[in-house]
Write a protein that holds these residues in place. Sequence first.
Motif, short mmCIF file in Angstrom:
data_model
loop_
_atom_site.label_atom_id
_atom_site.label_comp_id
_atom_site.label_asym_id
_atom_site.label_seq_id
_atom_site.Cartn_x
_atom_site.Cartn_y
_atom_site.Cartn_z
N ASN C 265 0.79 -1.23 0.00
CA ASN C 265 0.00 0.00 0.00
C ASN C 265 0.82 1.28 0.00
O ASN C 265 0.27 2.36 -0.11
CB ASN C 265 -0.96 0.01 1.19
CG ASN C 265 -2.10 -0.97 0.96
OD1 ASN C 265 -2.42 -1.30 -0.18
ND2 ASN C 265 -2.68 -1.49 2.04
N VAL C 266 2.13 1.13 0.13
CA VAL C 266 2.97 2.34 0.06
C VAL C 266 2.96 2.88 -1.37
O VAL C 266 2.75 4.07 -1.60
CB VAL C 266 4.42 2.03 0.48
CG1 VAL C 266 5.33 3.22 0.18
CG2 VAL C 266 4.45 1.68 1.96
N ALA C 267 3.19 1.96 -2.33
CA ALA C 267 3.15 2.39 -3.73
C ALA C 267 1.75 2.22 -4.32
O ALA C 267 1.26 3.06 -5.05
CB ALA C 267 4.17 1.62 -4.56
N ALA C 331 -1.69 8.26 -5.52
CA ALA C 331 -1.33 9.07 -4.35
C ALA C 331 0.14 9.41 -4.33
O ALA C 331 0.53 10.51 -3.92
CB ALA C 331 -1.73 8.34 -3.07
N VAL C 332 0.98 8.46 -4.78
CA VAL C 332 2.43 8.73 -4.72
C VAL C 332 2.84 9.87 -5.63
O VAL C 332 3.94 10.41 -5.50
CB VAL C 332 3.26 7.47 -5.08
CG1 VAL C 332 3.05 6.39 -4.04
CG2 VAL C 332 2.92 6.97 -6.46
N TYR C 333 1.97 10.26 -6.55
CA TYR C 333 2.34 11.34 -7.46
C TYR C 333 1.59 12.63 -7.20
O TYR C 333 2.04 13.70 -7.60
CB TYR C 333 2.16 10.90 -8.92
CG TYR C 333 3.06 9.76 -9.27
CD1 TYR C 333 2.54 8.53 -9.64
CD2 TYR C 333 4.43 9.91 -9.20
CE1 TYR C 333 3.38 7.46 -9.92
CE2 TYR C 333 5.29 8.85 -9.47
CZ TYR C 333 4.74 7.63 -9.84
OH TYR C 333 5.58 6.58 -10.11
N ASN C 335 0.48 13.44 -4.02
CA ASN C 335 0.66 13.83 -2.62
C ASN C 335 2.15 13.81 -2.29
O ASN C 335 2.74 12.74 -2.19
CB ASN C 335 -0.11 12.84 -1.73
CG ASN C 335 -0.07 13.26 -0.27
OD1 ASN C 335 0.75 14.10 0.14
ND2 ASN C 335 -0.93 12.67 0.53
N ASP C 337 3.81 14.07 0.28
CA ASP C 337 4.22 13.30 1.46
C ASP C 337 4.41 11.84 1.12
O ASP C 337 5.09 11.12 1.85
CB ASP C 337 3.17 13.41 2.56
CG ASP C 337 3.01 14.85 3.02
OD1 ASP C 337 1.91 15.22 3.46
OD2 ASP C 337 4.02 15.60 2.93
N LYS C 338 3.70 11.38 0.07
CA LYS C 338 3.75 9.95 -0.22
C LYS C 338 4.70 9.60 -1.35
O LYS C 338 4.72 8.46 -1.79
CB LYS C 338 2.34 9.46 -0.58
CG LYS C 338 1.33 9.67 0.53
CD LYS C 338 0.13 8.75 0.34
CE LYS C 338 -0.72 8.78 1.60
NZ LYS C 338 -1.99 8.10 1.40
N LEU C 340 7.64 8.43 -3.70
CA LEU C 340 8.61 7.35 -3.56
C LEU C 340 10.03 7.92 -3.55
O LEU C 340 10.31 8.90 -4.23
CB LEU C 340 8.47 6.38 -4.73
CG LEU C 340 7.11 5.70 -4.87
CD1 LEU C 340 6.99 5.03 -6.24
CD2 LEU C 340 6.90 4.69 -3.77
N GLN C 344 13.28 3.12 -3.48
CA GLN C 344 12.03 2.42 -3.80
C GLN C 344 11.84 2.35 -5.32
O GLN C 344 11.41 1.33 -5.87
CB GLN C 344 10.85 3.15 -3.16
CG GLN C 344 10.80 3.01 -1.65
CD GLN C 344 9.81 3.97 -1.02
OE1 GLN C 344 9.74 5.15 -1.38
NE2 GLN C 344 9.02 3.47 -0.07
#
Lengths: 205, 623, 356
Positions: C265-267, C331-333, C335, C337-338, C340, C344
């Motif tokens: 769920n991180v990525a 979300a990783v792109y 936000n 804060d999230k 990578l 990673q």
Amino acid sequence: MAEATAAIHGEHEETSTGLNNRKLLMWAFLGSDCMFFGTLIATYVVYQGKSIKGPYPIDVFSIPVTSVSTFVLLMSSMSMVLAYAALRRGNLSSFRIWIFSTAILGITFLGFQVFEFRDFVHEGLTPKTNLFGSTFFTLTGLHGAHVTLGVIWLLSLGFHSFKGGMTPDKHLEVDLAALYWHFVDVVWIIIFTVVYLFGVFPGIN
Amino acid sequence: MTTISLPIPKRPVHPTGVWSWITTVDHKRIGILYGVTAFIMFLTGGFEAMYIRAQLAQPGQDLVSPEVYNQLFTMHGTTMIFLAIMPMGAAFFNYIIPLQIGARDVAFPRLNAFSYWTFLAGALMLNLSWVLGGAPNAGWFGYAPLTSSVFNPGHGIDFWILSLQILGIASLAAAFNFVVTIINMRAPGMLLMRMPLFTWMTFITSLLLILAFPVITVALIQLLFDRQFETNFFVPAAGASPVLWQHLFWIFGHPEVYILILPAMGIVSEIIPTFSKKPMFGYPVVVLSGVIIAFMGWMVWSHHMFTVGLGPVANSVFALTTMAIAVPTGVKIFNWIATMWRGSIEFKTAMLFAVGFIWLFIIGGLSGVMHSSAASDAQQQDTYFVVAHLHYVLFGGSIMALLAGIYYWFPKITGRLMNETVGKINFWLVFIAMNITFFPMHFTGLNGMPRRIYTYDSDMGWDLWNAVSSAGAFMLGAGILLFLYNAITSARSGEVASADPWDGRTLEWSISSPPPEYNFEQIPIVQGRDPFWAQKYGGVAMVPVAGGSGEDAVHHSIHLPQPSYWPFVASIGIFIGSFGVLYINAASWIGVAVAGIGALITMIAIYAWSLEPVNDPDDGAAH
Amino acid sequence: MSTTSSRSKAYLGGLLLLSSIALLTGCALDDPQSTFDTVGPVSQSQLMLFYWIFGAAVVVFIVVGAVLAYTSIRFRRKSPDDNPPQTHGNTPMEIGWTIVPVLLLAVVAVPTVMTIFDNANSPDPGALTVEAVGRQWWFEFRYPHPTDPDEQVVTANELHIPVGEVVNINLESRDVIHSFWIPKIAGKVDMVPNNSNTIWIQSDEAGEFYGQCAEFCGEAHALMKFRVVAQPKAEYDAWLLGQAAPAVDAVEPLAAEGQALFEGNVAGCWACHTISGSAKSRGSVGPNLTHVASRGLIASGIIENDQAGLRSWLTDPCESKPGNTMCTGAAVYNNPDKALDEKQISALVAYLRGLD
């Protein structure tokens, strides 16, 4: 002689064709309105039977009720004719009776439409529901808007006559309104046939 | 005569300055308003084009983001078609038609003013989108479902929809006016088959407008309802077909392109006979060709949809009808050439532009025939080959003809001639630059470059021709600026023009330059085509209409329509109301309220307008 | 002055014409999307038809242009007192120059209609049929499974076809209208939501051919491309078998880390992409990545599928393809804060490079 400001002095029009300018304008406008309603009706026909969920026409239409409202509108065309004839004869009180009758019949028709729309909404048909809802409400709604504008026009003519504004030589004013009114009625006949009557045949959703 | 209980301000009497322009109902002033506004819009669209060409001059650039680029080409197309070419034509319809048919004004002077102010409202609204959340970005053709609120949230598309609706009202009002004017206000003896060709083409164009605009009006209403009220007209998930949008749009869109080119052909049909000292060769055939083109223009619309999957039968039918329409078009070209044949040709600037038009329109027409073949069109559709074709017919065609018309009628309108030396440089600069800009697009298109892309890779082989096109575009911009320079300096200090600087053939050249407010002192009786030429060289005097003897009698009997506020007010109401509609789904009750206020203003204006007589009976003296 | 202007106009016209013929035939032949470098029957028939019409158009242009040029020069005003005969028309000429264009157009019309029908109807409806789905802004391709009739093989942005055979393509769209165009192989057909279209294609040459979306479809329309790889049948069959096989779990440590990230769920990549063989990655928002390493390019034909390319795409997809769904939706792109970190991304790159 061919002045741009040809006022209406009796029957003789000082135009190239002898037709009054404003009358020609009304016919040109009705031509464009034909294409307007034609396109709306074509959209309705193209999407007939294509809604992927109901309600469908057969679920909501009440031909008896709509026949009454259609009849009301047809009668309003007759009272319109009588209003025009009365003005030409110089019978102002008859004119007022008939022009206000036309407006009242128009309002009655609109009343029927309002109640019909409300019923349909209660049965789950709104413009958002499906293709039938979108096309039906847009087509009949825009027709109703045309009727509404017509009613306002007729009422203005009626009220105008109280201030001495309507005399037999101003019959063109009523003639123009009558043309518009009859057109709106004819469009309704087509809508009633294509949308309502064809809509309840088995096999067409 | 009639008593009005509303507190309506008194009608303007002899207004001056800005008010005289706001309340004018004089067709000549309205023509000038249209012309100036349209030219400013043409420069705006041109500026957008410069941006586009700067971005595409080299591969892989990022002068603008893709989002802004998409807005630029959408606005460029919409502006050029609806805010530049059509109103420029309207400028000429307004100024010239009454003069050509021997009338003092149009049939409905206030409606005429209304159509201008409404056009201005539409132009303003469309351009305000740039600063109110972003311009529309889905192309001038706005294909569904890309224009739906799902794929296009924000207000750009709503601005596009409402501006086009406003512009549609303006165009319809003007079209009604010109149809009635041309049918009903011709000078005695001016039978339809004696009318100048520009008048004829205007008449046909107006009929096309009346029938075509309602179709896009409905399509836009349906799209607006989808966006604002969540109806399903173009929502695939509800079973709708995006192809319906295309059909409705192009059923309007194809007659629209004839609306863009027929007036241009009309202008050229005036200039060529004048500068060849011969009547139009085959006048009845040229009229008939115009009528046939307008009629057949309704049967070709799906040639814009050859790749959408209509099937081989439909594609074949539309391919054949499209090829067929090339015939009357070609016939016109042959008649123009035959007019010049054995004439005495003088290449004044107007004539240069007119003949330049013919050259460029031949090329545009031939690339059109290439498109008409649906099978090979599968490789050309949506590529720069189409961009080449459309610019040859719209720039090489319509714009060249409009520039010709300006050079031609400038002396009549301003009383001064445009400078001929600057004019010739102007022509060659524009003609050459136009070819440098658009001819290479035939190559890039056939070399696989799609349309509406904000950038391209260097390994595609498109670099050279894009750079050439961009250089040409800037050259073209310079040419247009040179034109503007010529127009402005000539209006100020150009050589004073006589009533008939070109030895003209039609009625407008029989009155002073500029004409008096009432146009004709005495309405002429016409006895044939080219009545002024017949009077000058054929001994056929245009006997004035009986009843006016001497200046005094004339001046006292001419009643010109008086100025009025109401057309302007009605347009304001439409402008305000549209803003309300724009924001209905975002700010519901406020949107509805503003829409209601706008509607109310318009209705009051129309009511007051209908009660206001054309002429105030208390006004003593004429005009 | 008027002499020069009209004569120059004639010369200019001729110059334009000659240069256009020369340049058209000479310069554009082997560019990647040139419609002149045809490799199959469909594009060939379209090109032949184009040449035919172009030839007729050139003839018309020369004839009409010559007459116009001659007229402009020959009949220039010689004196202000010139009084040319006021000819009003000539009916036989009018008839003549109406009939001639009709005949010319008939000559164009007949091959047009024939080619329309030839290209519309597949010569082999039973041949390989691939589904092509247009999506903002990439192409999904679904093949019949080589062994299991209930399954499909799903890939993206690189269409493989057997050389010399008819391939039928069913065209769909999941969102807006796109268009499927491989200039060297065939003219385009649109991908319309709710309106299935079909196109048949055939390449008689092996090789890699460029395709591009040719219907304006939004922000990244310019960057929606694909490749078509035409291979001998045996190679094609082998390719399809390879694509049909599920992915194996990563073994090498960095790649295994990448797989964990992909399925974690991180990525969150698993939510949008499918990797068959992985129980977790069953998303259908983005392209099927089961064999992504086997493709020459990524991000729908715009980025080289190597270490550097993958890295730059995973670091900042918004930079490479503004507006694309991964950039706006993941979300990783969107936000900060999230986002990578480099390690990673290296892990993910290693994992994806192993999916061949």
